[in-house]
Design an enzyme around this catalytic site. Sequence first.
Site, mmCIF file in Angstrom:
data_model
loop_
_atom_site.group_PDB
_atom_site.id
_atom_site.type_symbol
_atom_site.label_atom_id
_atom_site.label_comp_id
_atom_site.label_asym_id
_atom_site.label_seq_id
_atom_site.Cartn_x
_atom_site.Cartn_y
_atom_site.Cartn_z
ATOM 1 N N LYS A 10 -22.648 -23.195 18.272
ATOM 2 C CA LYS A 10 -22.390 -23.358 16.841
ATOM 3 C C LYS A 10 -22.935 -24.711 16.354
ATOM 4 O O LYS A 10 -23.274 -25.587 17.171
ATOM 5 C CB LYS A 10 -20.887 -23.232 16.588
ATOM 6 N N PHE A 58 -8.944 -18.672 6.209
ATOM 7 C CA PHE A 58 -10.016 -19.628 6.505
ATOM 8 C C PHE A 58 -11.398 -18.974 6.522
ATOM 9 O O PHE A 58 -12.373 -19.594 6.960
ATOM 10 C CB PHE A 58 -9.740 -20.337 7.841
ATOM 11 N N ARG A 91 -16.356 -16.144 28.681
ATOM 12 C CA ARG A 91 -15.159 -16.507 27.898
ATOM 13 C C ARG A 91 -14.272 -17.489 28.653
ATOM 14 O O ARG A 91 -13.687 -18.389 28.052
ATOM 15 C CB ARG A 91 -14.365 -15.252 27.485
ATOM 16 N N THR A 97 -9.642 -19.921 22.052
ATOM 17 C CA THR A 97 -10.154 -20.090 20.693
ATOM 18 C C THR A 97 -9.694 -21.416 20.087
ATOM 19 O O THR A 97 -10.485 -22.144 19.480
ATOM 20 C CB THR A 97 -9.666 -18.915 19.811
ATOM 21 N N ARG A 108 -14.715 -25.497 25.159
ATOM 22 C CA ARG A 108 -13.930 -25.728 23.931
ATOM 23 C C ARG A 108 -12.865 -26.806 24.144
ATOM 24 O O ARG A 108 -12.614 -27.623 23.254
ATOM 25 C CB ARG A 108 -13.297 -24.413 23.471
ATOM 26 N N ASN A 122 -15.003 -24.967 17.505
ATOM 27 C CA ASN A 122 -14.880 -24.787 18.954
ATOM 28 C C ASN A 122 -16.211 -24.603 19.677
ATOM 29 O O ASN A 122 -16.277 -23.994 20.735
ATOM 30 C CB ASN A 122 -13.881 -23.671 19.264
ATOM 31 N N HIS A 125 -19.571 -19.606 20.297
ATOM 32 C CA HIS A 125 -19.076 -18.242 20.127
ATOM 33 C C HIS A 125 -19.429 -17.475 21.392
ATOM 34 O O HIS A 125 -20.537 -17.633 21.911
ATOM 35 C CB HIS A 125 -19.746 -17.549 18.934
#
Length: 167
Positions: A10, A58, A91, A97, A108, A122, A125
């Site tokens: 990100k 959000f 993951r 998250t 993260r 974070n 993705h």
Amino acid sequence: MEQKTLVVIKPDGLKKSLTGNILTRLSETKLEIVSAKIIRVSRELAVEHYKHMKDKPFFEELIKYIQGELHERRKVMAMVYWGDDAINKVRKLAGSTNPEEADPTTIRGSYGRITTKGLYENVVHTSSNEPEAEREIKLWFEPDDIIVDLYPTKFVTLTNITKRVWE
Ligand code: CDP
Ligand code: MG
């Protein structure tokens, strides 16, 4: 079980110069990287990608975030990883998250933060399950962007298509 997964670094990950670090962490999984590109995320792509979040308070902030409007970095790096148990492996490496709840050794947990508006910045993705991985990979990539055949394809003949080519 062999799986594919979409990973997106990100805009905060790019702004914090974490690309190399994240790629190194991902290489520890021994998964194969089968595509990678730097993308300027359109609003259309952002909204489609996060369509399951559209009722969240959000949502608009999340769209601004993935488009890079919170970081003056209007780009992300999108990649497809492929191999055994790819979705869970990536993951686990990414972590929870919520970056404050994420294990501090995860990506993260190490590099994420919660903004003053309460958004989880974070860093990465990663797809959450096989149907989502398929939906996301097909949204972000064309078949010819990927060096292996991940999903069935078909040929279509297009006429009157105008596209930009090298001069
Ligand atoms: O990214 P992940 O699959 O772990 O979580 P998600 O539930 O699909 O949410 C997508 C993104 O929305 C997260 O990665 C966060 O950036 C953001 N989010 C947030 O800011 N606050 C939440 N309570 C939940 C998600
Ligand atoms: Mg998700």
